[in-house]
Scaffold this motif. Structure first.
Motif, PDB file in Angstrom:
ATOM      1  N   ALA A  67     -44.675 -33.716 -91.316  1.00  0.00           N
ATOM      2  CA  ALA A  67     -44.995 -35.696 -91.443  1.00  0.00           C
ATOM      3  C   ALA A  67     -45.907 -36.146 -90.762  1.00  0.00           C
ATOM      4  CB  ALA A  67     -43.340 -36.349 -90.967  1.00  0.00           C
ATOM      5  N   ARG A 118     -40.827 -39.346 -92.224  1.00  0.00           N
ATOM      6  CA  ARG A 118     -42.228 -40.627 -92.592  1.00  0.00           C
ATOM      7  C   ARG A 118     -41.873 -40.634 -91.289  1.00  0.00           C
ATOM      8  NH1 ARG A 118     -42.478 -45.579 -95.820  1.00  0.00           N
ATOM      9  NH2 ARG A 118     -44.821 -46.029 -95.525  1.00  0.00           N
ATOM     10  N   GLN A 120     -44.411 -43.209 -88.938  1.00  0.00           N
ATOM     11  CA  GLN A 120     -45.589 -45.271 -89.160  1.00  0.00           C
ATOM     12  C   GLN A 120     -45.628 -44.912 -88.070  1.00  0.00           C
ATOM     13  OE1 GLN A 120     -43.747 -45.991 -92.774  1.00  0.00           O
ATOM     14  NE2 GLN A 120     -41.833 -46.672 -91.953  1.00  0.00           N
TER      15      GLN A 120
END
Length: 212
Positions: A67, A118, A120
């Motif tokens: 990721a 993920r 972010q």
């Protein structure tokens, strides 16, 4: 990630730790991170000076979490590849910036596991690595901090749960910006089992295994 502690003891100096085991630890970050503390009060004065910390020992290169590569692809300005690890001099102004970013991100972002691997920059909610990435982006983009002094790091809580923080490398030692803590803390005050961190300037986006 299951909260059952890993039998490998990932933060201990195991020179033979396999790539598969390390990747398993990284994968657990997406499965669940520790809940953050309650909302923080706005700062009204300068924080007290940071206590002295110490350096962290690092071992050989290890594969970065998958990721992380996607994060760097989406935000190339956060790629540490063009830098080498270089501790920053912590002035009172710099310490104040750390405290402001630590409190602001912890206050504005609501903790929520994303349920997938993920990473972010968080907008309004996110899990532990999103907190760490948001603090990294804020220090670099809003306060002009050098990327070479900041590294994302993976660790485990005492119950084996995966976690992530932002590390600051300075002339006073290494400090952690952690969504589970109100203040910036010397890394050794956190009872975590350290797994690995980014290595600015490393080839192929490799990370460093940590020994604590």
């Amino acid at each position: 990630m299951s909260p059952k502690p890993s039998p490998l003891g990932l933060c201990k100096p195991y020179p033979g730790l396999s790539r598969r085991s390390l990747l398993g630890a990284f994968a657990g970050l997406a499965a669940g991170c520790a809940l953050p503390s309650a909302a923080l009060a706005n700062r009204t004065s300068l924080p007290p000076p940071l206590p002295l910390s110490s350096d962290m020992q690092a071992a050989g290169f290890r594969a970065a979490p998958a990721a992380w590569f996607e994060l760097i692809r989406q935000h190339p300005d956060l790629d540490p590849a063009a830098h080498t690890l270089s501790p920053i001099t912590l002035t009172r102004e710099r310490e104040s910036e750390l405290a402001q970013v630590q409190e602001r991100i912890n206050r504005l972002i609501r903790f929520r596991p994303d349920g997938s691997d993920r990473w972010q920059i968080a907008v309004s909610e996110g899990d532990c690595e999103d907190f760490a990435i948001s603090k990294l982006a804020a220090l670099c983009n809003d306060h002009g901090w050098p990327r070479s002094a900041l590294t994302l790091a993976a660790c485990r809580l005492q119950n084996g749960q995966g976690h992530a923080v932002l590390l600051v490398h300075s002339d006073k030692g290494v400090y952690a910006l952690d969504n589970r803590r109100r203040r910036v803390e010397p890394w050794q005050r956190l009872a975590y089992r350290w797994v690995a961190r980014e290595e600015p300037g490393a080839p192929f986006g490799l990370w460093r295994k940590l020994i604590a």
